[in-house]
Design an enzyme around this catalytic site. Structure first.
Site, PDB file in Angstrom:
ATOM      1  N   ARG A   1     -16.437  -3.561 -12.638  1.00 27.65           N
ATOM      2  CA  ARG A   1     -16.594  -2.322 -12.914  1.00 27.65           C
ATOM      3  C   ARG A   1     -17.437  -1.788 -13.593  1.00 27.65           C
ATOM      4  NH1 ARG A   1      -9.947  -1.804 -13.869  1.00 27.65           N
ATOM      5  NH2 ARG A   1      -9.476  -1.823 -11.461  1.00 27.65           N
TER       6      ARG A   1
ATOM      7  N   LYS B   1       6.263  -6.587  -1.224  1.00 28.74           N
ATOM      8  CA  LYS B   1       7.313  -5.682  -1.035  1.00 28.74           C
ATOM      9  C   LYS B   1       7.053  -4.500   0.022  1.00 28.74           C
ATOM     10  CE  LYS B   1       9.721  -5.483  -5.469  1.00 28.74           C
ATOM     11  NZ  LYS B   1      10.071  -4.607  -6.365  1.00 28.74           N
TER      12      LYS B   1
ATOM     13  N   GLY C   1      -6.048  -5.417  -5.450  1.00 22.87           N
ATOM     14  CA  GLY C   1      -6.741  -6.478  -6.322  1.00 22.87           C
ATOM     15  C   GLY C   1      -6.403  -7.926  -5.772  1.00 22.87           C
TER      16      GLY C   1
ATOM     17  N   GLY D   1      -4.784   0.988  -6.648  1.00 17.82           N
ATOM     18  CA  GLY D   1      -3.687   1.887  -6.601  1.00 17.82           C
ATOM     19  C   GLY D   1      -4.280   3.324  -5.842  1.00 17.82           C
TER      20      GLY D   1
HETATM   21  P1  AMP Z   1       1.552  -6.357  -3.823  1.00 19.70           P
HETATM   22  O1  AMP Z   1       1.307  -6.400  -5.231  1.00 19.70           O
HETATM   23  O2  AMP Z   1       2.821  -5.981  -3.254  1.00 19.70           O
HETATM   24  O3  AMP Z   1       0.285  -6.259  -2.895  1.00 19.70           O
HETATM   25  O4  AMP Z   1       1.974  -7.963  -3.636  1.00 19.70           O
HETATM   26  C1  AMP Z   1       1.263  -9.246  -4.057  1.00 19.70           C
HETATM   27  C2  AMP Z   1       2.011 -10.196  -4.533  1.00 19.70           C
HETATM   28  O5  AMP Z   1       2.761 -10.593  -3.264  1.00 19.70           O
HETATM   29  C3  AMP Z   1       1.164 -11.621  -4.702  1.00 19.70           C
HETATM   30  O6  AMP Z   1       1.608 -11.894  -6.228  1.00 19.70           O
HETATM   31  C4  AMP Z   1       2.062 -12.687  -3.701  1.00 19.70           C
HETATM   32  O7  AMP Z   1       2.195 -13.845  -4.359  1.00 19.70           O
HETATM   33  C5  AMP Z   1       3.222 -12.072  -3.287  1.00 19.70           C
HETATM   34  N1  AMP Z   1       3.729 -12.431  -2.057  1.00 19.70           N
HETATM   35  C6  AMP Z   1       3.040 -12.558  -0.937  1.00 19.70           C
HETATM   36  N2  AMP Z   1       3.570 -13.141   0.013  1.00 19.70           N
HETATM   37  C7  AMP Z   1       4.819 -13.423  -0.582  1.00 19.70           C
HETATM   38  C8  AMP Z   1       5.928 -14.103  -0.005  1.00 19.70           C
HETATM   39  N3  AMP Z   1       6.056 -14.426   1.186  1.00 19.70           N
HETATM   40  N4  AMP Z   1       7.079 -14.430  -1.113  1.00 19.70           N
HETATM   41  C9  AMP Z   1       7.035 -13.751  -2.017  1.00 19.70           C
HETATM   42  N5  AMP Z   1       6.017 -13.433  -2.571  1.00 19.70           N
HETATM   43  C10 AMP Z   1       4.900 -13.113  -1.827  1.00 19.70           C
END
Ligand code: AMP
Length: 390
Positions: free
Chosen positions: A37, A197, A347, A370
């Site tokens: 950064r 999610k 990230g 974000g």
């Molecule tokens: P996000 O912050 O919503 O972009 O999510 C990132 C996180 O999603 C990472 O830490 C991944 O380990 C998790 N992730 C990705 N695929 C899966 C999965 N199939 N089941 C559970 N967690 C997941």
């Protein structure tokens, strides 16, 4: 097109530029563990210095509650001095008579870094009086902290009302690339969304669906779509509350959505868990999907081969565990190999690109996870809204 005023539109000689940067770097025992950064802000700082301005830099760091020596920006002044090859003075506070005198005394070509903005609670409250005090430190205000542009904080939003304001080079570059995705994309435009999610990503899915030619889905969020399509998901992460919305999206836009056709499943949430590839219909009771499978990778790779523009946010699986990083890695390579204009934010996706050594082969890596997501959701970021037009 980026139609906001930038530093290239300002007369800078002899002026003091008050610059909001994003120096929110990871620190371990006072040592900077990643200076990306700081490096990202160098072009703007150097441009200002080359145009005979003096520079007053301000940033937040971490989430301190009041003054907290462990979250001081002092180590950043040292690192920035090394990177710029010139002395960077440090102010013990970001407002007040002492720092005002320090800012007043600056000569063209000199740099002053202020102490952590968040040592004052007024910063996050977008307090106009605090912003007025900050504004005393400059003749012009420059916003270069794209990573903070989605926050209406005093150093981002309120301060811009008290000084002639302009975007820095990093800010302009970020908005140019992300803006092109939304308003003037090269086609086919393919978006890739992953991560844990679906609920976090529904706003961005809804905004992107009408704009993109294809939307590739992976990661935990794919599970909720597959559940909505009627597949048994075992112990996979599925957001029950979002199944209805996923079903509605599938009915409305199944022609554009690409979902996994096979999965890497495991009998536990651990790198050492037993794992195997199954088709989407074949998840065993008690097992969970932790990555996309090889046929899915192949299908996604083929789709990306034809893209002229790609935007990617979120991993395809639990990529922190090497046994479930294959899908994310393969997509990183497919994005780089596609030859498309590629914009990567968030990230985890950025980390995957870096881990694969592909940074130089991606057109634009966003410095704001974000902020880039909110931009792609179609929201007007406070830090963008406040900048005047050219
Ligand atoms: P996000 O912050 O919503 O972009 O999510 C990132 C996180 O999603 C990472 O830490 C991944 O380990 C998790 N992730 C990705 N695929 C899966 C999965 N199939 N089941 C559970 N967690 C997941």
């Amino acid at each position: 097109m980026f139609n906001k005023r930038s530093i290239q539109d300002l007369a800078l000689a002899g002026k003091r530029a008050l610059v909001r940067v994003d120096f929110n770097v990871p620190l371990k025992d006072g040592t900077i563990t990643d200076d990306t950064r700081i490096r990202a802000a160098l072009p703007t700082i150097q441009y200002l210095l080359e145009h005979d301005a003096s520079v007053v830099l301000m940033s937040h760091l971490g989430r301190p509650k009041g003054v907290d020596a462990s979250q001081s920006l002092a180590p950043i002044a040292v690192r920035l001095s090394e990177l710029l090859g010139k002395n960077v003075a440090f102010a013990k506070d970001c407002v007040g008579a002492e720092v005002e005198a320090q800012a007043q005394a600056l000569q063209a070509g000199q740099v002053l870094l202020l102490e952590n903005l968040r040592f004052h609670k007024e910063e996050e409250k977008n307090d106009p009086d605090f912003a007025k005090q900050l504004a005393k430190l400059g003749d012009v205000y420059v916003l270069d902290a794209f990573g903070s542009a989605h926050r209406a904080h005093a150093s981002v939003e309120a301060v811009a009302h008290f000084l002639p304001a302009a975007a820095g080079l990093l800010m302009a570059k970020e908005i140019n690339f992300l803006g092109k995705v939304l308003s003037d994309p090269s086609r086919p435009l393919i978006a890739i969304l992953g991560g844990a999610k679906i609920s976090d990503k529904l706003p961005v899915i809804n905004n992107l669906i009408p704009l993109v030619d294809k939307l590739i889905i992976g990661g935990g969020m794919a599970n909720t779509f597959l559940a909505a399509a009627g597949y048994e998901m075992g112990k996979s992460l599925v957001e029950k509350d979002a199944i209805e919305q996923a079903r509605e999206l599938l009915a409305r836009c199944s022609g554009k959505l690409m979902l996994p056709i096979d999965l890497m499943i495991a009998d536990g949430f651990s790198n050492d868990a037993n794992h195997e590839v199954v088709t989407v219909g074949g998840i065993k009771p008690g097992w969970m999907a932790l990555d996309i499978g090889p046929h899915t990778i192949e299908q996604y790779r083929k789709a990306l081969e034809g893209a002229r523009m790609v935007v990617w946010n979120g991993p395809m699986g639990v990529f922190e565990m090497p046994n479930f990083a294959t899908g994310t890695n393969a997509v990183a390579h497919a994005v780089a190999d596609s030859g498309a204009i590629s914009v990567v934010g968030g990230g985890d996706s950025v980390a995957a690109i870096e881990m694969a050594g592909l940074t130089a082969r991606v057109t634009h890596i966003s410095t704001g996870g974000g902020a880039s997501l909110e931009f792609l959701e179609g929201k007007m970021l406070p830090g963008v809204a406040v900048l005047p037009e050219k």
